[in-house]
Motif scaffolding. Structure first.
Motif, PDB file in Angstrom:
ATOM      1  N   ILE A   1       0.824  -1.206   0.000  1.00  0.00           N
ATOM      2  CA  ILE A   1       0.000   0.000   0.000  1.00  0.00           C
ATOM      3  C   ILE A   1       0.863   1.263   0.000  1.00  0.00           C
ATOM      4  O   ILE A   1       0.537   2.252  -0.656  1.00  0.00           O
TER       5      ILE A   1
ATOM      6  N   ILE B   1       2.238   1.755  -3.483  1.00  0.00           N
ATOM      7  CA  ILE B   1       1.235   2.368  -4.354  1.00  0.00           C
ATOM      8  C   ILE B   1       1.232   3.880  -4.165  1.00  0.00           C
ATOM      9  O   ILE B   1       1.222   4.644  -5.129  1.00  0.00           O
ATOM     10  N   TYR B   2       1.276   4.292  -2.895  1.00  0.00           N
ATOM     11  CA  TYR B   2       1.295   5.722  -2.583  1.00  0.00           C
ATOM     12  C   TYR B   2       2.473   6.390  -3.287  1.00  0.00           C
ATOM     13  O   TYR B   2       2.341   7.435  -3.915  1.00  0.00           O
TER      14      TYR B   2
ATOM     15  N   THR C   1       2.142   6.637  -7.061  1.00  0.00           N
ATOM     16  CA  THR C   1       1.173   7.632  -7.522  1.00  0.00           C
ATOM     17  C   THR C   1       1.650   9.053  -7.297  1.00  0.00           C
ATOM     18  O   THR C   1       1.374   9.935  -8.108  1.00  0.00           O
ATOM     19  N   THR C   2       2.376   9.293  -6.202  1.00  0.00           N
ATOM     20  CA  THR C   2       2.720  10.674  -5.872  1.00  0.00           C
ATOM     21  C   THR C   2       4.174  11.006  -6.147  1.00  0.00           C
ATOM     22  O   THR C   2       4.590  12.143  -5.927  1.00  0.00           O
TER      23      THR C   2
ATOM     24  N   ALA D   1       0.341   1.356 -10.454  1.00  0.00           N
ATOM     25  CA  ALA D   1      -0.224   1.448  -9.103  1.00  0.00           C
ATOM     26  C   ALA D   1      -1.617   0.825  -9.052  1.00  0.00           C
ATOM     27  O   ALA D   1      -1.954   0.106  -8.118  1.00  0.00           O
ATOM     28  N   ALA D   2      -2.409   1.080 -10.091  1.00  0.00           N
ATOM     29  CA  ALA D   2      -3.753   0.508 -10.137  1.00  0.00           C
ATOM     30  C   ALA D   2      -3.682  -1.012 -10.185  1.00  0.00           C
ATOM     31  O   ALA D   2      -4.469  -1.711  -9.538  1.00  0.00           O
TER      32      ALA D   2
ATOM     33  N   THR E   1      -2.871  -2.262  -6.822  1.00  0.00           N
ATOM     34  CA  THR E   1      -4.067  -2.130  -5.995  1.00  0.00           C
ATOM     35  C   THR E   1      -5.023  -3.296  -6.219  1.00  0.00           C
ATOM     36  O   THR E   1      -5.585  -3.846  -5.270  1.00  0.00           O
TER      37      THR E   1
END
Lengths: 429, 293
Positions: A383, A386-387, A390-391, A400-401, A404
């Motif tokens: 998780i 993923i953060y 994305t950032t 990232a999707a 997820t």
């Protein structure tokens, strides 16, 4: 009164409204036909192109925004599903009303009756609508968008509207499993996520059960005081505790290295311990994170287990004592089975919670130290990865999707299996 | 003579061993509880007293010496954005609390009391949705927020918090409504009370404790959350307390541990008090929900 053919009413309602006319419910029939026409009009004017755009994701860059097309397409899918649900309900309604008429029950014909009926019989639908509306727009819709995004090439090199997005099938997934650079990162992050989840949660559960069993003995004095102390880690917001611990485990100024290890070295000088690199050595950060999660998470288990223990009848233990059972035997044969029978779903939610426990990982050491490639640090779990994907400075949205999706499938699958096994969701009305 | 004393001796030694056994049992029990209590209190106390320390503390340790001051609390509100963070968190949390409690109470009541077409189907929908972690849509939230121009706005964040809490809390609420005897509804219906009256003046007063618990949770989830707030709020003055506090300590070169500690107390103290006040209600509620579904 003339008998109605329930099957015929249902068949007529393949075109919404006709079955209702057949039953003599004119106003309802008109309403249903209006809904049908509205949907058909919407579908012809907007829906078809929305589906087409969802399929192609646009053809002219700067003019077609692939991202918007994907999102409108998803909305159109949702709208179509809602209409299909209405369509099925409408056929069911026609059949149901026809049966009511045959049984000599009164059905509503006028506006006033319909309104009263909606308030009375429709009370249930009226009151649950807000919940559904919110869930569809904050959970179902975003999850659908994520699902679609995982099959596109949306990343820092393809940002609409300057660039078009394309469907690339399972490429995000295959590159995660087969492309050497991503595979190494995925394996490292996934492996640690599993180790972290199992160790931290099991530690939480062991401390929780032990504390509940020990603190529940009859002779203990000051139970209330201990009860309050043991609940403190749950009562204090977790982010506050984690940030405090991040200071306490600081390599140079933290209490563990300065005070605790200092005290140990004065008390037991022959077993000297050097300061530990809690924040700069991946291994020690992992150890610290697992210990802290034990601290944070045990009170919840402790409280639940205490409640369960107090519900076990005392004579069960007395009978076992008379039969000559030892303390261990009583614990293994009575206490543990009861706990697991009742608390298994609670334990599972704890495992799935820690699987996605972003705060613990990120607030303690921001996923660091170290680097396992593709933006991921040495203690990042899926998780927090993923953060970062994305950032980060070069975002990898579609990857990232995809990650997820993998997380969600795992979490939902495991929960479903366990909940089914433990019959936690037996639905009694 | 010997025959007479032997059994007594035996009983004595048996009593002795039982007493010794009890002593060790009590010793280990209290030892375990004392160690655990120390491990819990130690870090909490460090943060607590650091809030009253002089700004140039050299280490984050338990130290009762040195000068004590309230200056950190003053600095918090005059030199940092802590005041706005606190206010932002309150606005988000209270809106989330009010809306979620209303929605969840209504839905929970319906699922406990009514039979209607599609009930089983929609309950299954609830169960599946409940297992989807809100984070499963993390990337989509980001993209949606960008598209709707909702990045850095509270309404979007608040909506996500509300929606995310609905499935699970509706389940708990349904379980609690199930415990209110149906006979009450039936007799009220015989007396001619309508649907709304039964709900409002008969059943609702009986579930007040659970509503208080729901309110606490709905209030807490935005306060507790770091991920979504950090993700969707971009300007520093719009941060929530969780995101803001982290800025005090994330820069290793310039850690403001005293400000962090003062800010931590101001947010943790009221929440811990509420928690202990409502604790007896939610333990029974959770157990009912956990064992019954």
């Amino acid at each position: 009164m003339q008998k109605k053919d329930a099957k015929k009413a249902q068949r007529l309602s393949i075109i919404p409204g006709l079955g209702q006319f057949y039953n003599g419910q004119t106003i309802k029939g008109v309403l249903f036909i209006i809904i049908l026409l509205a949907f058909v009009a919407e579908f012809a004017l907007v829906g078809v192109s929305a589906f087409a755009n969802l399929f192609t994701l646009g053809s002219v860059s700067m003019e077609d925004n692939s991202l918007f097309m994907m999102i409108y397409g998803t909305l159109q899918i949702l709208l179509t599903i809602v209409f299909l649900v209405f369509w099925i309900a409408n056929m069911y309604d026609a059949k149901h009303v026809a049966q009511l008429i045959n049984n000599g029950k009164k059905v509503s014909h006028t506006f006033k009756e319909l309104g009263a009926n909606l308030l009375d019989g429709g009370f249930a639908y009226l009151l649950t609508t807000p919940a559904y509306f919110l869930m569809i727009f904050t959970i179902v819709f975003p999850v659908l968008v994520t699902l679609l995004m995982a099959f596109t090439n949306y990343d820092f090199a393809h940002i609409p509207p300057a660039m078009l997005l394309d469907w690339i099938g399972f490429k995000n997934f295959t590159s995660m499993f087969f492309l050497s650079s991503y595979r190494a990162t995925f394996n490292a992050v996934f492996g640690w996520t599993v180790i972290w989840t199992v160790c931290a949660t099991t530690l939480q559960i062991i401390i929780g059960i032990a504390t509940a069993v020990i603190a529940n003995q009859n002779f203990i004095k000051g139970k209330r005081l201990f009860g309050v102390i043991f609940l403190l880690p749950w009562a204090i917001p977790a982010f506050v505790s984690i940030m405090s611990f991040s200071n306490i485990f600081n390599d140079s100024a933290g209490a563990i290295n300065v005070q605790v290890i200092g005290l140990w070295n004065t008390l037991v000088p022959f077993a000297h311990i050097a300061p530990i690199h809690w924040m700069t050595d991946t291994f020690w950060t992992k150890v610290a994170i697992i210990m802290i999660q034990g601290w944070l998470g045990f009170p919840y288990i402790y409280v639940m287990i205490t409640g369960i223990l107090q519900a076990i009848p005392e004579d069960l233990y007395e009978a076992a004592t008379l039969d000559g059972a030892t303390v261990m035997q009583k614990f293994n044969k009575i206490t543990l089975p009861t706990i697991f029978a009742i608390a298994a779903p609670i334990f599972v939610t704890q495992y799935t919670f820690n699987f996605n426990n972003f705060s613990m990982i990120y607030l303690f050491n921001q996923g660091g130290p170290g680097d396992v490639g593709a933006n991921a640090g040495g203690t990042d779990i899926l998780i927090s990865w993923i953060y970062k994907l994305t950032t980060g400075t070069s975002p990898q949205y579609s990857l990232a999707a995809a990650v997820t999706l993998i997380i969600s499938v795992l979490v939902i699958g495991i929960s479903l299996i366990v909940f089914k096994k433990t019959h936690a969701f037996e639905m009694g009305d | 003579m010997e025959n007479a004393t032997a059994p007594t001796k035996n009983v004595n030694s048996k009593q002795n061993s039982a007493r010794r056994h009890r002593f060790w049992k009590e010793f280990f029990t209290y030892f375990y509880m004392a160690i655990l209590a120390i491990i819990i209190i130690y870090p909490v106390l460090i943060t607590f007293i650091t809030a009253f320390k002089d700004a140039n503390v050299s280490a984050f340790v338990l130290d009762f010496g040195g000068k004590w001051t309230l200056a950190n609390f003053k600095d918090l509100f005059t030199t940092t954005l802590y005041g706005s963070w606190y206010l932002n968190t309150m606005v988000i949390s209270i809106s989330c609390m009010v809306i979620q409690v209303i929605v969840v109470t209504l839905a929970g009541y319906v699922y406990s009391r009514y039979r209607f077409a599609g009930k089983k189907f929609s309950l299954t929908f609830f169960i599946v949705i409940q297992m989807v972690p809100t984070m499963a849509a993390l990337t989509a939230y980001y993209v949606l927020a960008n598209m709707l121009n909702a990045l850095d706005h509270y309404w979007f964040l608040t909506a996500i918090y509300i929606g995310g809490g609905i499935p699970q809390n509706t389940w708990l609420m349904k379980g609690y409504f199930d415990n209110v005897p149906y006979d009450l509804d039936e007799s009220a219906k015989l007396d001619g009370a309508g649907n709304f009256k039964i709900f409002w003046s008969i059943v609702l007063p009986l579930v007040k404790p659970m509503i208080a618990v729901q309110a606490l949770w709905a209030f807490m989830s935005p306060v507790q959350d770091y991920l979504m707030a950090k993700f969707l709020l971009t300007s520093e003055s719009h941060y929530t307390v969780a995101v803001g506090l982290q800025t005090f300590i994330n820069n290793a070169q310039n850690q403001q541990v005293v400000l962090f500690s003062a800010g931590a107390i101001l947010v943790a103290l009221p929440i811990a008090c509420l928690f202990f006040y409502l604790q007896r209600f939610f333990v029974s509620g959770l157990l009912a929900g956990g064992s019954k579904g």
